[in-house]
Design a protein around this motif. Sequence first.
Motif, PDB file in Angstrom:
ATOM      1  N   VAL A  44       0.843  -1.198   0.000  1.00 46.73           N
ATOM      2  CA  VAL A  44       0.000   0.000   0.000  1.00 46.73           C
ATOM      3  C   VAL A  44       0.880   1.251   0.000  1.00 46.73           C
ATOM      4  O   VAL A  44       1.792   1.384   0.819  1.00 46.73           O
ATOM      5  CB  VAL A  44      -0.938   0.010   1.221  1.00 46.73           C
ATOM      6  CG1 VAL A  44      -1.760   1.296   1.264  1.00 46.73           C
ATOM      7  CG2 VAL A  44      -1.862  -1.201   1.187  1.00 46.73           C
ATOM      8  N   VAL A  45       0.592   2.176  -0.907  1.00 49.08           N
ATOM      9  CA  VAL A  45       1.429   3.372  -1.069  1.00 49.08           C
ATOM     10  C   VAL A  45       0.638   4.662  -0.844  1.00 49.08           C
ATOM     11  O   VAL A  45       1.052   5.737  -1.268  1.00 49.08           O
ATOM     12  CB  VAL A  45       2.110   3.386  -2.452  1.00 49.08           C
ATOM     13  CG1 VAL A  45       3.145   2.271  -2.550  1.00 49.08           C
ATOM     14  CG2 VAL A  45       1.082   3.255  -3.577  1.00 49.08           C
ATOM     15  N   THR A  46      -0.509   4.567  -0.170  1.00 51.16           N
ATOM     16  CA  THR A  46      -1.288   5.746   0.201  1.00 51.16           C
ATOM     17  C   THR A  46      -1.657   5.669   1.677  1.00 51.16           C
ATOM     18  O   THR A  46      -1.617   4.588   2.285  1.00 51.16           O
ATOM     19  CB  THR A  46      -2.584   5.836  -0.626  1.00 51.16           C
ATOM     20  OG1 THR A  46      -3.277   4.582  -0.561  1.00 51.16           O
ATOM     21  CG2 THR A  46      -2.297   6.203  -2.066  1.00 51.16           C
ATOM     22  N   GLU A  47      -2.021   6.827   2.237  1.00 49.53           N
ATOM     23  CA  GLU A  47      -2.523   6.881   3.613  1.00 49.53           C
ATOM     24  C   GLU A  47      -3.837   7.656   3.634  1.00 49.53           C
ATOM     25  O   GLU A  47      -4.006   8.638   2.899  1.00 49.53           O
ATOM     26  CB  GLU A  47      -1.514   7.546   4.548  1.00 49.53           C
ATOM     27  CG  GLU A  47      -0.286   6.696   4.828  1.00 49.53           C
ATOM     28  CD  GLU A  47       0.560   7.247   5.959  1.00 49.53           C
ATOM     29  OE1 GLU A  47       1.193   6.446   6.656  1.00 49.53           O
ATOM     30  OE2 GLU A  47       0.581   8.489   6.137  1.00 49.53           O
ATOM     31  N   LEU A  48      -4.744   7.218   4.498  1.00 47.02           N
ATOM     32  CA  LEU A  48      -6.041   7.867   4.657  1.00 47.02           C
ATOM     33  C   LEU A  48      -6.215   8.307   6.096  1.00 47.02           C
ATOM     34  O   LEU A  48      -6.060   7.505   7.021  1.00 47.02           O
ATOM     35  CB  LEU A  48      -7.161   6.890   4.272  1.00 47.02           C
ATOM     36  CG  LEU A  48      -8.599   7.370   4.523  1.00 47.02           C
ATOM     37  CD1 LEU A  48      -8.937   8.544   3.619  1.00 47.02           C
ATOM     38  CD2 LEU A  48      -9.581   6.228   4.314  1.00 47.02           C
ATOM     39  N   MET A  49      -6.524   9.581   6.298  1.00 45.64           N
ATOM     40  CA  MET A  49      -6.752  10.148   7.631  1.00 45.64           C
ATOM     41  C   MET A  49      -5.667   9.702   8.613  1.00 45.64           C
ATOM     42  O   MET A  49      -5.964   9.151   9.676  1.00 45.64           O
ATOM     43  CB  MET A  49      -8.139   9.756   8.142  1.00 45.64           C
ATOM     44  CG  MET A  49      -9.275  10.340   7.322  1.00 45.64           C
ATOM     45  SD  MET A  49     -10.925   9.766   7.862  1.00 45.64           S
ATOM     46  CE  MET A  49     -10.953  10.380   9.542  1.00 45.64           C
TER      47      MET A  49
END
Length: 279
Positions: A44-49
């Motif tokens: 995973v290469v994104t972050e959420l909150m």
Amino acid sequence: MTESAADLVVEGRTLARYVWEPDLPLAYAPRPYLHPVTTPAGTVVTELMPASHRHHAGVSIAVPDVDGANFWGGRTYIAGHGPAWLDNQGIQRHERWLEQRPSQLAHAVRWSSPAGETLLTEERVLTARGATDTAWVLGLSFALTNATDRPLEIRSPAAAGRTGAGYGGFFWRAPGSNRVFGPAGVGLDAVHGQTCDWIAVTGAAWTLVFTAADDVTRADPWFVRTRDYTGVGSALSWDVPLTLPPGGTAVRSIATVVADGELSDDEAAELVDLTRTAR
């Protein structure tokens, strides 16, 4: 509110989830976003909150100030004062699908002020294409049109006097604190605030190569941050506002190579050619 989402699929593999009706707090300027985005191997290469800057939402189109409305989320920078909490967060709402296929999503988006006025209408296109066994290309283009009868100013905090804070437009929140580089060299000085064809970020098991997909986008400076968190954006407004006349449209396009492995400078540079065949 229940989220609504669609997957981007390449060769039978789901590589990104696009949440087109998000369930985000109003203080975070609700907007469609991509998360998770993964490499072909599933990293995973994104972050959420995330814990730092909770209003960051994966990959999104976010603007701190459109005619006084905050479409970035969180606090608003006020000249001579600094960041402050205001009740000025806008909302991006899905209007209708223009295309919906496993490898391409296109939809119309309405940008509404806190008072409910439509400030901008948008057509957004997302594409996913294979590149190699260990890399794929995510394309994201958008056209923002002034829906009012008056000129609209799109501003970054830098345009209000916060030096270096030229963020607003395409923005990617990546995990960790990582190495950044581009054609001019390694480190923030080589990429932040610079106009160049591409820049890259590497993590422990992944590499992202961001490219401006046309000459207009290439003229926008890159916003890059690695202290506290990793964020990469292409700035619509750096140190001066972008003004759209009534009916005026701003069009931008970014192609991002999402690759497995912590690649070298030369290896990342070679991936830039993959975006040219995938546009």
